[in-house]
Design a protein around this motif. Structure first.
Motif, PDB file in Angstrom:
ATOM      1  N   GLN A  45      82.672 -19.744  42.689  1.00 36.42           N
ATOM      2  CA  GLN A  45      83.368 -20.584  41.711  1.00 36.42           C
ATOM      3  C   GLN A  45      82.383 -21.465  40.951  1.00 36.42           C
ATOM      4  N   VAL A  46      81.426 -22.045  41.652  1.00 29.44           N
ATOM      5  CA  VAL A  46      80.429 -22.877  40.990  1.00 29.44           C
ATOM      6  C   VAL A  46      79.603 -22.032  40.025  1.00 29.44           C
ATOM      7  N   TYR A  47      79.207 -20.851  40.466  1.00 29.51           N
ATOM      8  CA  TYR A  47      78.409 -19.958  39.625  1.00 29.51           C
ATOM      9  C   TYR A  47      79.184 -19.553  38.364  1.00 29.51           C
ATOM     10  N   VAL A  48      80.435 -19.156  38.509  1.00 25.15           N
ATOM     11  CA  VAL A  48      81.253 -18.745  37.360  1.00 25.15           C
ATOM     12  C   VAL A  48      81.478 -19.915  36.414  1.00 25.15           C
ATOM     13  N   LEU A  49      81.756 -21.095  36.955  1.00 25.33           N
ATOM     14  CA  LEU A  49      81.930 -22.275  36.110  1.00 25.33           C
ATOM     15  C   LEU A  49      80.643 -22.570  35.340  1.00 25.33           C
ATOM     16  N   GLY A  50      79.511 -22.424  36.004  1.00 22.54           N
ATOM     17  CA  GLY A  50      78.235 -22.607  35.325  1.00 22.54           C
ATOM     18  C   GLY A  50      78.054 -21.613  34.188  1.00 22.54           C
ATOM     19  N   GLN A  51      78.433 -20.357  34.423  1.00 23.18           N
ATOM     20  CA  GLN A  51      78.345 -19.337  33.376  1.00 23.18           C
ATOM     21  C   GLN A  51      79.238 -19.694  32.193  1.00 23.18           C
ATOM     22  N   LEU A 109      76.187 -12.922  51.100  1.00 20.95           N
ATOM     23  CA  LEU A 109      76.263 -12.681  49.651  1.00 20.95           C
ATOM     24  C   LEU A 109      75.907 -11.231  49.322  1.00 20.95           C
ATOM     25  N   ASP A 110      74.907 -10.689  50.017  1.00 19.90           N
ATOM     26  CA  ASP A 110      74.569  -9.273  49.826  1.00 19.90           C
ATOM     27  C   ASP A 110      75.722  -8.369  50.259  1.00 19.90           C
ATOM     28  N   MET A 111      76.361  -8.724  51.370  1.00 24.21           N
ATOM     29  CA  MET A 111      77.449  -7.918  51.919  1.00 24.21           C
ATOM     30  C   MET A 111      78.636  -7.839  50.958  1.00 24.21           C
ATOM     31  N   ILE A 158      77.339  -9.847  45.733  1.00 18.96           N
ATOM     32  CA  ILE A 158      76.864 -10.787  44.712  1.00 18.96           C
ATOM     33  C   ILE A 158      75.457 -11.286  44.996  1.00 18.96           C
ATOM     34  N   GLY A 159      74.828 -10.741  46.017  1.00 20.96           N
ATOM     35  CA  GLY A 159      73.432 -11.077  46.286  1.00 20.96           C
ATOM     36  C   GLY A 159      72.579 -10.655  45.109  1.00 20.96           C
ATOM     37  N   GLY A 160      71.664 -11.503  44.716  1.00 19.65           N
ATOM     38  CA  GLY A 160      70.801 -11.184  43.580  1.00 19.65           C
ATOM     39  C   GLY A 160      71.355 -11.600  42.231  1.00 19.65           C
TER      40      GLY A 160
END
Length: 65
Positions: free
Chosen positions: A21-27, A46-48, A51-53
């Motif tokens: 959510q933080v990442y998407v809001l930042g985008q 996150l890899d599992m 969204i890793g990377g």
């Protein structure tokens, strides 16, 4: 925005949802979001979930990956 993830020993779906959510809001707002020194537990989950990377990682030394 930097999410400090160095000392995280366990992360479940709610933790992943928070990071995402933080990442998407930042985008959406043009605010850079990164993880600082994510623990192996965070990196593995996150890899599992696939969204890793996608979220930039900043190491304490200042290196990004």
């Amino acid at each position: 925005m930097v999410i400090e993830a160095k000392d995280v020993t366990f992360i479940d779906s709610s933790g992943v949802a928070f990071i995402l959510q933080v990442y998407v809001l930042g985008q959406e707002t043009g605010t850079p979001v990164s993880l600082r020194d994510p623990s192996d537990a965070v990196t593995e989950v996150l890899d599992m979930v696939g969204i890793g990377g996608r979220i930039p990682v900043v190491h304490e030394s200042g290196d990004e990956s």
